[in-house]
Write a protein that holds these residues in place. Structure first.
Motif, PDB file in Angstrom:
ATOM      1  N   LEU A 196       0.871  -1.171   0.000  1.00 20.55           N
ATOM      2  CA  LEU A 196       0.000   0.000   0.000  1.00 20.55           C
ATOM      3  C   LEU A 196       0.906   1.218   0.000  1.00 20.55           C
ATOM      4  N   ALA A 197       0.919   1.947  -1.099  1.00 17.91           N
ATOM      5  CA  ALA A 197       1.842   3.069  -1.234  1.00 17.91           C
ATOM      6  C   ALA A 197       1.276   4.318  -0.579  1.00 17.91           C
ATOM      7  N   HIS A 198       2.127   4.980   0.192  1.00  9.95           N
ATOM      8  CA  HIS A 198       1.865   6.284   0.804  1.00  9.95           C
ATOM      9  C   HIS A 198       1.057   6.196   2.111  1.00  9.95           C
ATOM     10  N   PRO A 199       1.258   7.179   2.993  1.00 10.06           N
ATOM     11  CA  PRO A 199       0.268   7.409   4.041  1.00 10.06           C
ATOM     12  C   PRO A 199      -1.082   7.646   3.356  1.00 10.06           C
ATOM     13  N   GLY A 223       5.870   9.800  -0.606  1.00  7.46           N
ATOM     14  CA  GLY A 223       4.962  10.854  -1.022  1.00  7.46           C
ATOM     15  C   GLY A 223       4.655  11.909   0.020  1.00  7.46           C
ATOM     16  N   TRP A 224       5.067  11.690   1.252  1.00 11.20           N
ATOM     17  CA  TRP A 224       4.863  12.648   2.342  1.00 11.20           C
ATOM     18  C   TRP A 224       6.191  12.878   3.048  1.00 11.20           C
ATOM     19  N   PHE A 247      10.674   2.264   3.611  1.00 11.52           N
ATOM     20  CA  PHE A 247      11.088   3.583   3.148  1.00 11.52           C
ATOM     21  C   PHE A 247      10.786   3.733   1.669  1.00 11.52           C
ATOM     22  N   GLY A 248      10.117   4.830   1.332  1.00  8.96           N
ATOM     23  CA  GLY A 248       9.911   5.212  -0.056  1.00  8.96           C
ATOM     24  C   GLY A 248       9.863   6.726  -0.106  1.00  8.96           C
ATOM     25  N   SER A 249      10.394   7.313  -1.173  1.00  8.18           N
ATOM     26  CA  SER A 249      10.431   8.772  -1.229  1.00  8.18           C
ATOM     27  C   SER A 249       9.357   9.363  -2.141  1.00  8.18           C
TER      28      SER A 249
END
Length: 290
Positions: A196-199, A223-224, A247-249
């Motif tokens: 599930l990508a992103h907050p 994304g946040w 971690f993802g940017s």
């Protein structure tokens, strides 16, 4: 090959937004709105530039495009370009692919080809931009192919910066990205790993519920800026979901430098921080030093 021990982090969410021929994967309206929303400086790095950016930082990155051609009329960056860039930069780039659920059998063939011929490890969906509910049966043949390939499905969840600020949000509808739709997918495809990508604003609690209930569901934090993370997300990342948060940017929309600087200020346990930055992703992606 990736040297896991030497990596500082693994960024599981980066975008290839410009093709080798210069084509942009979003319409001019959506691309302009996204750039303004995120205040992104280097908006359209090439794949070689992405590789150099992460190599300089001793990080690896998962790279993908979004194929929303059926909904938007704009062709994506070719998946083959990303896969070939990964072959040329195996120390940095981990290839994923974008697939359009409305392309049906052609999309299924693409999934199988990208997995078998190019070693692609996962496939990206953006329900809001692609205009489909993840639990719509039209996408189920694609999920079957992804599960058969032992690959990962990434779903954008929550509000999106794509179209934000454009008239009518650029026609992008937020309703498609409620993570509860992905709960149906997780129940129906228990062998398919899901991110599930992103907050997932405004459905953060729903995302946490799905990830705690379905063992194959993970959450990435892209994304946040971390300073804006909802408190319950930080709490779960520090406790029940410490092995399932990544971690993802969202580079190039949000830089890994800014993300990491803000993440350093969060009250994350010392034992959990390396899991989020690298270890969980290495396990999920099956990355080991040989």
């Amino acid at each position: 090959m990736l040297n896991i021990d030497e990596l500082v982090a693994i960024d599981v969410h980066t975008h290839a937004e410009v093709s080798a021929k210069g084509g942009i994967s979003l319409s001019a309206e959506l691309d302009s709105a996204a750039g303004a929303y995120f205040k992104a400086e280097h908006r359209h790095p090439t794949l070689p530039e992405i590789a150099a950016h992460y190599r300089e930082r001793k990080m690896a990155c998962v790279v993908f495009t979004v194929d929303a051609e059926s909904a938007t009329g704009t062709p994506p960056v070719p998946n083959e370009e990303i896969a070939e860039a990964a072959q040329e930069n195996p120390d940095v780039i981990i290839p994923f692919a974008g697939v359009d659920p409305y392309k049906g059998k052609a999309a299924v063939r693409q999934i199988r080809r990208m997995a078998e011929e190019f070693g692609v490890r996962g496939f990206k969906f953006h329900p809001s931009v692609q205009a489909f509910h993840p639990n719509d049966r039209l996408a189920y043949p694609l999920y079957e192919a992804i599960e058969e390939a032992d690959a990962i499905a990434v779903f954008h969840t929550g509000q999106t910066g794509i179209g934000a600020g454009a008239p009518g949000g650029g026609g992008i509808r937020l309703k498609y990205s409620n993570p509860m739709d992905v709960d149906d997918v997780a129940a129906d495809f228990p062998g398919m790993r899901i991110i599930l990508a992103h907050p997932s604003f405004p459905w953060q609690d729903e995302a946490l519920a799905v990830a705690t209930h379905k063992p194959q569901v993970y959450i990435d934090l892209s994304g946040w800026s971390p300073k804006y993370f909802p408190p319950q997300l930080v709490h779960y990342a520090n406790s029940l979901l410490q092995d399932k948060v990544l971690f993802g940017s969202d580079y190039p929309l949000l830089s890994p430098d800014r993300w990491l600087a803000d993440f350093a200020k969060l009250p994350i346990k010392d034992s959990v921080r390396p899991k989020i930055l690298k270890e969980n992703a290495a396990t999920l992606l099956g990355l080991t030093n040989r």
